[in-house]
Design an enzyme around this catalytic site. Structure first.
Site, PDB file in Angstrom:
ATOM      1  N   GLY A  54      47.437 -11.980  69.340  1.00  0.00           N
ATOM      2  CA  GLY A  54      48.108 -10.923  68.589  1.00  0.00           C
ATOM      3  C   GLY A  54      49.308 -11.526  67.904  1.00  0.00           C
ATOM      4  CD  GLU A  55      53.148 -12.228  65.079  1.00  0.00           C
ATOM      5  OE1 GLU A  55      52.158 -12.502  64.383  1.00  0.00           O
ATOM      6  OE2 GLU A  55      54.054 -13.046  65.324  1.00  0.00           O
ATOM      7  CB  SER A  56      54.108 -14.563  70.416  1.00  0.00           C
ATOM      8  OG  SER A  56      54.531 -15.273  69.284  1.00  0.00           O
ATOM      9  CB  CYS A 114      45.797 -16.636  70.270  1.00  0.00           C
ATOM     10  SG  CYS A 114      45.751 -17.307  68.651  1.00  0.00           S
ATOM     11  NE  ARG A 153      55.557 -17.218  67.185  1.00  0.00           N
ATOM     12  CZ  ARG A 153      56.056 -16.553  66.143  1.00  0.00           C
ATOM     13  NH1 ARG A 153      57.312 -16.738  65.790  1.00  0.00           N
ATOM     14  NH2 ARG A 153      55.325 -15.699  65.482  1.00  0.00           N
ATOM     15  CB  ILE A 193      43.469 -15.973  63.858  1.00  0.00           C
ATOM     16  CG1 ILE A 193      41.940 -15.847  63.809  1.00  0.00           C
ATOM     17  CG2 ILE A 193      44.126 -15.010  62.871  1.00  0.00           C
ATOM     18  CD1 ILE A 193      41.403 -14.510  64.292  1.00  0.00           C
ATOM     19  NE  ARG A 194      48.667 -14.337  61.879  1.00  0.00           N
ATOM     20  CZ  ARG A 194      49.137 -13.779  62.977  1.00  0.00           C
ATOM     21  NH1 ARG A 194      50.283 -14.167  63.484  1.00  0.00           N
ATOM     22  NH2 ARG A 194      48.471 -12.817  63.566  1.00  0.00           N
ATOM     23  CG  HIS A 230      41.621 -15.000  68.555  1.00  0.00           C
ATOM     24  ND1 HIS A 230      41.987 -13.745  68.948  1.00  0.00           N
ATOM     25  CD2 HIS A 230      42.646 -15.489  67.834  1.00  0.00           C
ATOM     26  CE1 HIS A 230      43.179 -13.463  68.466  1.00  0.00           C
ATOM     27  NE2 HIS A 230      43.605 -14.502  67.784  1.00  0.00           N
ATOM     28  CD  GLU A 282      39.753 -12.465  71.395  1.00  0.00           C
ATOM     29  OE1 GLU A 282      39.717 -13.646  71.787  1.00  0.00           O
ATOM     30  OE2 GLU A 282      40.547 -12.083  70.534  1.00  0.00           O
TER      31      GLU A 282
HETATM   32  N1  GLN Z   1      50.870 -17.434  65.830  1.00  0.00           N
HETATM   33  C1  GLN Z   1      50.804 -16.115  66.363  1.00  0.00           C
HETATM   34  C2  GLN Z   1      52.076 -15.759  67.105  1.00  0.00           C
HETATM   35  O1  GLN Z   1      53.041 -16.380  66.996  1.00  0.00           O
HETATM   36  C3  GLN Z   1      49.635 -15.964  67.299  1.00  0.00           C
HETATM   37  C4  GLN Z   1      48.388 -15.736  66.526  1.00  0.00           C
HETATM   38  C5  GLN Z   1      47.273 -15.147  67.300  1.00  0.00           C
HETATM   39  O2  GLN Z   1      47.424 -14.666  68.430  1.00  0.00           O
HETATM   40  N2  GLN Z   1      46.128 -15.122  66.680  1.00  0.00           N
HETATM   41  O3  GLN Z   1      52.108 -14.803  67.820  1.00  0.00           O
END
Ligand code: GLN
Length: 196
Positions: free
Chosen positions: A52-54, A83, A112, A142-143, A178, A180
């Site tokens: 998700g987004e940390s 992630c 990150r 993904i990122r 990821h 899942e």
């Molecule tokens: N880079 C993202 C973050 O800093 C993480 C990306 C992800 O969970 N797909 O949260």
């Protein structure tokens, strides 16, 4: 009866891709709990922290008073972070401009967005070593965070272009990617069988 009939696995559901993880647990007929409050952690055998987004997870975790309970949980029970979940498990974050405070449970350093921004997202076929068995899986980045340091107690289970992307330290498992998104449950069964 499912092999996992007696297991109850929590998924941190503050933000991110928790529903897909629940879907995979459903596929294996594992009892799952969406964790939003401290009391949701009671009677869990293991926990998944999703991607998700940390930055958001970090803030919401404090708002829900979950930081300390999560640290206590991860000190003795199995946790799988993917992630953003891996970022939260780490000891330190490089280039930490957003000031995310990780839980500091695992002896790894992460960057990150080390694999680039959203447009640099990609899929790769990777080889892993799961309990001495070679297993090929599709990893979706993904990122994705890059693992920049691995402590002496950490085992690398998979690499991508020579960088670790799947690591384990005793009861803790973390993946840069990821795990899942397709219906491949092999990593999850590894977590349930070998880490838990
Ligand atoms: N880079 C993202 C973050 O800093 C993480 C990306 C992800 O969970 N797909 O949260």
């Amino acid at each position: 009866m499912s092999k996992y009939a007696n297991k109850r696995v929590g998924i941190l559901a503050l933000q991110g891709d928790y529903a897909r993880h629940q879907h995979l647990l459903d596929m294996l007929e594992v009892d799952s709990v969406l964790v939003r409050l401290e009391r949701d952690l009671a009677r869990l055998d293991a926990l998944i922290i999703p991607g998700g987004e940390s930055t958001t997870m970090d803030i919401v975790m404090d708002r829900f008073n979950l930081r300390k309970p999560l640290i206590t949980f991860g000190r003795s029970k199995p946790v799988f972070g993917t992630c953003a979940g891996m970022i939260m498990l780490a000891s330190e974050i490089e280039n930490n401009i957003s000031n995310v405070t990780p839980l500091g449970l695992m002896d790894i350093g992460v960057d990150r967005n080390g694999y680039g921004r959203q447009v640099h997202s990609f899929e790769a076929s990777i080889d892993s070593n799961l309990a001495g068995e070679r297993y090929e899986m599709t990893a979706t980045f993904i990122r994705a965070p890059r693992i920049t340091r691995v402590g002496p107690g950490v085992t690398v289970l998979a690499k991508y272009e020579n960088d670790p992307i799947l690591v384990q330290q005793n009861n803790l498992l973390a993946a840069s990617f990821h795990t899942e998104l397709d219906d491949d449950t092999r990593l999850l069964t590894y977590f349930l069988d070998e880490v838990s």
